[in-house]
Design an enzyme around this catalytic site. Structure first.
Site: not given
Ligand SMILES: [Zn+2]
Length: 369
Positions: A240-241, A263, A296
């Site tokens: 997704h990122h 993350d 996000l």
């Molecule tokens: Zn960050």
């Protein structure tokens, strides 16, 4: 006491059908004709805010919760990560990390230190960080370094006093990771040189995210990262990122210096619903966590899923394993772990054919879950 496991061992020399004998460290590796599951070195996550309902900002209890959650997903070493917040909240979170480090619970992931992500970042590239950025003034730095818990700091090179701060962090052995920044190439490279001059190591925080773009005439932060082979870079491979092709491009540029992170936020493990990050409301839906405006907000990733994603993109298990263990160990100077080799810590992840985690060992001790 020594234990043994057999299977396909992912060693620095490649996959070996072998028998692994270990106590706290690996005693021997011998070949065998017996077949078994995949055995990988434990994963190392340099960027993880939370998981299983806990968050670094909650203090010691949150750190224990997230370390337990991610350990079940193969992260045998992790760096609990703070977020931009009022100063006192950050200090108390770091004290919480230190408390858990000192407990050294053998049923938890190993915690060599914390990752300070924010408040020393650019207000122009907050991503999902709250708008409470600060300047790394000398007295703040002194207070942080005295705690002796931060091993990695995300720093935007263009903010006031970034250069002296980077030098101090580097001198103290703290990795300086460039991120949450809108800096020009020149400003980034100046900071990189300053860190190197102090004997430090440079990284990039979640490459591609919260750092602008790379274009033909403006290489920016991404260009700086990809063109400096000795610098390390984190990447969030939750699909997704970062686009798969952007990930593969980064891997081609930095085959030995790119490493996977989660993350992850407290909502890791949650399928749908509302949660929080740094005091902001976050909605979990369709595999993502987002702020109200759609940004996000960290990820729901665990490193076993990152391994599956890497394999789905065509990486061999050997290569994916490097990105999860050997590279981050090298980045963080953890010489005692990161690979299956005699003398290294017996941090092990046992995985079945569909790449699901079967068993995890931390320093030779099997984790109950
Ligand atoms: Zn960050």
């Amino acid at each position: 006491m020594s234990h043994s496991l057999y299977g396909t061992l992912i060693t620095p020399a490649g996959a070996v059908q072998g028998n692994l004998v270990f106590g706290q460290t690996i005693h021997s590796i011998t070949t065998t004709s017996k077949t078994g599951p995949l055995i990988l070195p434990g994963f190392i996550d340099t960027h993880v805010h939370g998981g299983g309902g806990g968050d670094t900002m909650d203090g010691a209890k949150g750190v224990r919760t997230l370390a337990k959650y991610h350990l079940q997903h193969g992260s045998t070493t992790l760096f609990p990560t703070t977020i931009t917040n009022p100063w006192d909240n950050i200090i108390s979170a770091l004290l919480g990390v230190r408390e858990v480090m000192r407990e050294a619970d053998p049923q938890l992931a190993s915690i060599p230190g914390a990752h300070l992500e924010g408040p020393f970042i650019s207000a122009k590239r907050l991503g999902a960080q709250p708008p409470q950025t600060q300047v790394p003034e000398a007295d703040k730095l002194e207070e942080l370094l005295e705690l002796d818990v931060i091993r990695l700091v995300t720093l935007a090179p263009e903010i006031p006093q970034a250069l002296p701060a980077a030098r101090k962090f580097a001198k103290a052995g703290v990795r300086v990771s460039i991120g949450h920044s809108a800096a020009s190439l020149e400003t980034v490279q100046k900071l990189m040189q300053a860190v190197k001059a102090k004997g430090g190591v440079v990284g990039f925080t979640h490459l591609y995210n919260a750092m602008g773009v790379l274009s033909g005439r403006e290489p920016g932060i991404i260009g700086a990262a990809l063109s400096a082979p000795e610098s390390f870079a984190e990447i969030i491979l939750d699909l997704h990122h970062v686009h798969p092709t952007s990930f593969l491009a980064a891997l081609a540029a930095k085959p030995d210096h790119l490493h996977l992170i989660t993350d992850g936020i407290r909502a890791c493990g949650m399928v749908t619903g509302q949660t929080e990050l740094g005091g902001q409301t976050v909605t979990v839906k369709n595999g993502t966590a987002r702020l109200a405006d759609g940004t996000l907000a960290g990820s729901l990733l665990s490193l076993d899923q990152a391994l599956k994603n890497a394999a789905a993109l065509g990486l061999s298990i050997e290569q994916a394993s490097q990105l999860l263990s050997a590279v981050p160990a090298s980045y963080m100077g953890l010489k005692d772990r990161g690979m299956l080799a005699v003398g290294k810590r017996a941090d092990l992840v046992v995985i079945d054919k569909d790449l699901s985690v079967l068993k995890v060992y931390v320093a030779g001790r099997r984790v109950n879950f």
